[in-house]
Scaffold this motif. Structure first.
Motif, PDB file in Angstrom:
ATOM      1  N   LYS A  33      -3.917  -3.405   1.849  1.00  0.00           N
ATOM      2  CA  LYS A  33      -4.354  -2.497   2.922  1.00  0.00           C
ATOM      3  C   LYS A  33      -4.247  -1.035   2.482  1.00  0.00           C
ATOM      4  O   LYS A  33      -5.124  -0.219   2.773  1.00  0.00           O
ATOM      5  CB  LYS A  33      -3.530  -2.712   4.190  1.00  0.00           C
ATOM      6  CG  LYS A  33      -3.636  -4.088   4.773  1.00  0.00           C
ATOM      7  CD  LYS A  33      -5.013  -4.359   5.304  1.00  0.00           C
ATOM      8  CE  LYS A  33      -5.064  -5.732   5.946  1.00  0.00           C
ATOM      9  NZ  LYS A  33      -6.371  -6.089   6.410  1.00  0.00           N
ATOM     10  N   LEU A  34      -3.181  -0.699   1.762  1.00  0.00           N
ATOM     11  CA  LEU A  34      -3.038   0.663   1.249  1.00  0.00           C
ATOM     12  C   LEU A  34      -4.113   0.990   0.219  1.00  0.00           C
ATOM     13  O   LEU A  34      -4.647   2.107   0.194  1.00  0.00           O
ATOM     14  CB  LEU A  34      -1.650   0.871   0.643  1.00  0.00           C
ATOM     15  CG  LEU A  34      -0.505   0.975   1.640  1.00  0.00           C
ATOM     16  CD1 LEU A  34       0.828   0.901   0.915  1.00  0.00           C
ATOM     17  CD2 LEU A  34      -0.606   2.263   2.439  1.00  0.00           C
ATOM     18  N   LEU A  35      -4.440   0.020  -0.636  1.00  0.00           N
ATOM     19  CA  LEU A  35      -5.509   0.235  -1.619  1.00  0.00           C
ATOM     20  C   LEU A  35      -6.851   0.431  -0.925  1.00  0.00           C
ATOM     21  O   LEU A  35      -7.656   1.267  -1.354  1.00  0.00           O
ATOM     22  CB  LEU A  35      -5.571  -0.927  -2.604  1.00  0.00           C
ATOM     23  CG  LEU A  35      -4.419  -1.024  -3.597  1.00  0.00           C
ATOM     24  CD1 LEU A  35      -4.510  -2.325  -4.389  1.00  0.00           C
ATOM     25  CD2 LEU A  35      -4.397   0.178  -4.517  1.00  0.00           C
ATOM     26  N   ASN A  36      -7.092  -0.326   0.142  1.00  0.00           N
ATOM     27  CA  ASN A  36      -8.335  -0.161   0.910  1.00  0.00           C
ATOM     28  C   ASN A  36      -8.397   1.225   1.537  1.00  0.00           C
ATOM     29  O   ASN A  36      -9.451   1.884   1.516  1.00  0.00           O
ATOM     30  CB  ASN A  36      -8.450  -1.228   1.991  1.00  0.00           C
ATOM     31  CG  ASN A  36      -8.671  -2.614   1.443  1.00  0.00           C
ATOM     32  OD1 ASN A  36      -9.005  -2.790   0.277  1.00  0.00           O
ATOM     33  ND2 ASN A  36      -8.443  -3.617   2.271  1.00  0.00           N
ATOM     34  N   ALA A  41     -10.434   6.809   1.452  1.00  0.00           N
ATOM     35  CA  ALA A  41     -10.204   8.248   1.327  1.00  0.00           C
ATOM     36  C   ALA A  41     -11.018   8.820   0.167  1.00  0.00           C
ATOM     37  O   ALA A  41     -11.593   9.911   0.276  1.00  0.00           O
ATOM     38  CB  ALA A  41      -8.717   8.537   1.128  1.00  0.00           C
ATOM     39  N   ASN A  42     -11.091   8.092  -0.938  1.00  0.00           N
ATOM     40  CA  ASN A  42     -11.891   8.550  -2.082  1.00  0.00           C
ATOM     41  C   ASN A  42     -13.377   8.588  -1.743  1.00  0.00           C
ATOM     42  O   ASN A  42     -14.081   9.513  -2.138  1.00  0.00           O
ATOM     43  CB  ASN A  42     -11.646   7.660  -3.298  1.00  0.00           C
ATOM     44  CG  ASN A  42     -10.358   7.983  -3.994  1.00  0.00           C
ATOM     45  OD1 ASN A  42      -9.854   9.106  -3.921  1.00  0.00           O
ATOM     46  ND2 ASN A  42      -9.796   6.999  -4.669  1.00  0.00           N
ATOM     47  N   GLU A  43     -13.860   7.568  -1.030  1.00  0.00           N
ATOM     48  CA  GLU A  43     -15.276   7.532  -0.654  1.00  0.00           C
ATOM     49  C   GLU A  43     -15.652   8.700   0.250  1.00  0.00           C
ATOM     50  O   GLU A  43     -16.775   9.185   0.197  1.00  0.00           O
ATOM     51  CB  GLU A  43     -15.597   6.224   0.073  1.00  0.00           C
ATOM     52  CG  GLU A  43     -15.596   5.008  -0.810  1.00  0.00           C
ATOM     53  CD  GLU A  43     -15.716   3.721  -0.014  1.00  0.00           C
ATOM     54  OE1 GLU A  43     -16.002   3.779   1.205  1.00  0.00           O
ATOM     55  OE2 GLU A  43     -15.512   2.657  -0.611  1.00  0.00           O
ATOM     56  N   ASN A  44     -14.702   9.150   1.062  1.00  0.00           N
ATOM     57  CA  ASN A  44     -14.967  10.254   1.990  1.00  0.00           C
ATOM     58  C   ASN A  44     -14.484  11.603   1.461  1.00  0.00           C
ATOM     59  O   ASN A  44     -14.368  12.566   2.226  1.00  0.00           O
ATOM     60  CB  ASN A  44     -14.324   9.957   3.344  1.00  0.00           C
ATOM     61  CG  ASN A  44     -15.020   8.833   4.051  1.00  0.00           C
ATOM     62  OD1 ASN A  44     -16.220   8.910   4.293  1.00  0.00           O
ATOM     63  ND2 ASN A  44     -14.298   7.774   4.360  1.00  0.00           N
ATOM     64  N   ASP A  51      -4.111  11.423  -2.413  1.00  0.00           N
ATOM     65  CA  ASP A  51      -2.903  11.833  -3.125  1.00  0.00           C
ATOM     66  C   ASP A  51      -1.639  11.449  -2.353  1.00  0.00           C
ATOM     67  O   ASP A  51      -0.658  11.002  -2.935  1.00  0.00           O
ATOM     68  CB  ASP A  51      -2.926  13.340  -3.372  1.00  0.00           C
ATOM     69  CG  ASP A  51      -1.713  13.813  -4.137  1.00  0.00           C
ATOM     70  OD1 ASP A  51      -1.496  13.309  -5.261  1.00  0.00           O
ATOM     71  OD2 ASP A  51      -0.966  14.658  -3.597  1.00  0.00           O
ATOM     72  N   PHE A  52      -1.676  11.612  -1.036  1.00  0.00           N
ATOM     73  CA  PHE A  52      -0.524  11.260  -0.201  1.00  0.00           C
ATOM     74  C   PHE A  52      -0.210   9.768  -0.313  1.00  0.00           C
ATOM     75  O   PHE A  52       0.948   9.370  -0.466  1.00  0.00           O
ATOM     76  CB  PHE A  52      -0.799  11.639   1.255  1.00  0.00           C
ATOM     77  CG  PHE A  52       0.331  11.318   2.185  1.00  0.00           C
ATOM     78  CD1 PHE A  52       1.450  12.134   2.235  1.00  0.00           C
ATOM     79  CD2 PHE A  52       0.263  10.218   3.006  1.00  0.00           C
ATOM     80  CE1 PHE A  52       2.499  11.838   3.085  1.00  0.00           C
ATOM     81  CE2 PHE A  52       1.300   9.913   3.866  1.00  0.00           C
ATOM     82  CZ  PHE A  52       2.426  10.726   3.902  1.00  0.00           C
ATOM     83  N   ILE A  53      -1.241   8.940  -0.261  1.00  0.00           N
ATOM     84  CA  ILE A  53      -1.039   7.493  -0.363  1.00  0.00           C
ATOM     85  C   ILE A  53      -0.496   7.127  -1.734  1.00  0.00           C
ATOM     86  O   ILE A  53       0.431   6.319  -1.848  1.00  0.00           O
ATOM     87  CB  ILE A  53      -2.356   6.740  -0.060  1.00  0.00           C
ATOM     88  CG1 ILE A  53      -2.720   6.938   1.409  1.00  0.00           C
ATOM     89  CG2 ILE A  53      -2.230   5.257  -0.387  1.00  0.00           C
ATOM     90  CD1 ILE A  53      -4.106   6.469   1.755  1.00  0.00           C
ATOM     91  N   LEU A  58       2.019   3.847  -2.856  1.00  0.00           N
ATOM     92  CA  LEU A  58       1.561   2.856  -3.830  1.00  0.00           C
ATOM     93  C   LEU A  58       2.584   2.557  -4.921  1.00  0.00           C
ATOM     94  O   LEU A  58       2.790   1.389  -5.274  1.00  0.00           O
ATOM     95  CB  LEU A  58       0.227   3.291  -4.442  1.00  0.00           C
ATOM     96  CG  LEU A  58      -0.967   3.190  -3.495  1.00  0.00           C
ATOM     97  CD1 LEU A  58      -2.232   3.672  -4.183  1.00  0.00           C
ATOM     98  CD2 LEU A  58      -1.136   1.778  -2.973  1.00  0.00           C
ATOM     99  N   VAL A  59       3.243   3.565  -5.441  1.00  0.00           N
ATOM    100  CA  VAL A  59       4.230   3.339  -6.509  1.00  0.00           C
ATOM    101  C   VAL A  59       5.385   2.490  -5.980  1.00  0.00           C
ATOM    102  O   VAL A  59       5.790   1.506  -6.610  1.00  0.00           O
ATOM    103  CB  VAL A  59       4.737   4.676  -7.083  1.00  0.00           C
ATOM    104  CG1 VAL A  59       5.856   4.446  -8.072  1.00  0.00           C
ATOM    105  CG2 VAL A  59       3.592   5.436  -7.734  1.00  0.00           C
ATOM    106  N   ASP A  60       5.903   2.848  -4.810  1.00  0.00           N
ATOM    107  CA  ASP A  60       7.003   2.083  -4.219  1.00  0.00           C
ATOM    108  C   ASP A  60       6.571   0.655  -3.900  1.00  0.00           C
ATOM    109  O   ASP A  60       7.349  -0.290  -4.064  1.00  0.00           O
ATOM    110  CB  ASP A  60       7.510   2.757  -2.947  1.00  0.00           C
ATOM    111  CG  ASP A  60       8.177   4.089  -3.216  1.00  0.00           C
ATOM    112  OD1 ASP A  60       8.661   4.297  -4.352  1.00  0.00           O
ATOM    113  OD2 ASP A  60       8.224   4.925  -2.291  1.00  0.00           O
ATOM    114  N   GLN A  61       5.345   0.506  -3.458  1.00  0.00           N
ATOM    115  CA  GLN A  61       4.839  -0.817  -3.104  1.00  0.00           C
ATOM    116  C   GLN A  61       4.802  -1.724  -4.325  1.00  0.00           C
ATOM    117  O   GLN A  61       5.220  -2.880  -4.255  1.00  0.00           O
ATOM    118  CB  GLN A  61       3.438  -0.677  -2.504  1.00  0.00           C
ATOM    119  CG  GLN A  61       2.975  -1.879  -1.758  1.00  0.00           C
ATOM    120  CD  GLN A  61       3.761  -2.091  -0.481  1.00  0.00           C
ATOM    121  OE1 GLN A  61       4.140  -1.159   0.180  1.00  0.00           O
ATOM    122  NE2 GLN A  61       4.011  -3.332  -0.159  1.00  0.00           N
ATOM    123  N   VAL A  62       4.332  -1.210  -5.438  1.00  0.00           N
ATOM    124  CA  VAL A  62       4.266  -2.002  -6.668  1.00  0.00           C
ATOM    125  C   VAL A  62       5.668  -2.374  -7.138  1.00  0.00           C
ATOM    126  O   VAL A  62       5.914  -3.510  -7.564  1.00  0.00           O
ATOM    127  CB  VAL A  62       3.481  -1.243  -7.763  1.00  0.00           C
ATOM    128  CG1 VAL A  62       3.589  -1.939  -9.106  1.00  0.00           C
ATOM    129  CG2 VAL A  62       2.020  -1.111  -7.355  1.00  0.00           C
TER     130      VAL A  62
END
Length: 98
Positions: A33-36, A41-44, A51-53, A58-62
């Protein structure tokens, strides 16, 4: 005296391995869900959100997925019984086996 019905009466639901596998699947769903959201955000062209995500989630999630995957592998190797007790003690002691 009758005990109240618990959702952990089922043998597999109360199992440590099952609990860790469920936690791992939830972490993977959360990561997807975070990757989506990041790709949206990149598409828009919202660089600040992307950058916030990246920096906050993302790093903590991995890292969490890696840690829980290691726990699942350990629980699969040790099976049920006394090894699960040692695993619980390791978690209680912050990763140090007593």
């Amino acid at each position: 005296m009758l005990l109240p019905i618990s959702e952990f009466d089922h043998a597999e639901k109360g199992d440590a391995l099952n609990a860790m596998e469920l936690a791992l699947s939830l972490e993977r769903i959360n990561n997807q869900k975070l990757l989506n959201l990041h790709s949206l955000a990149n598409e828009n062209n919202d660089a600040q959100l992307a950058d916030f995500i990246e920096s906050h989630f993302l790093v903590d999630q991995v890292e969490d997925i890696k840690k829980i995957s290691e726990y699942v592998a350990q629980l699969r190797r040790m099976g049920k019984g006394h090894g699960v007790w040692h695993f619980d003690q390791m978690l209680l002691n912050g990763g140090v086996v007593a």
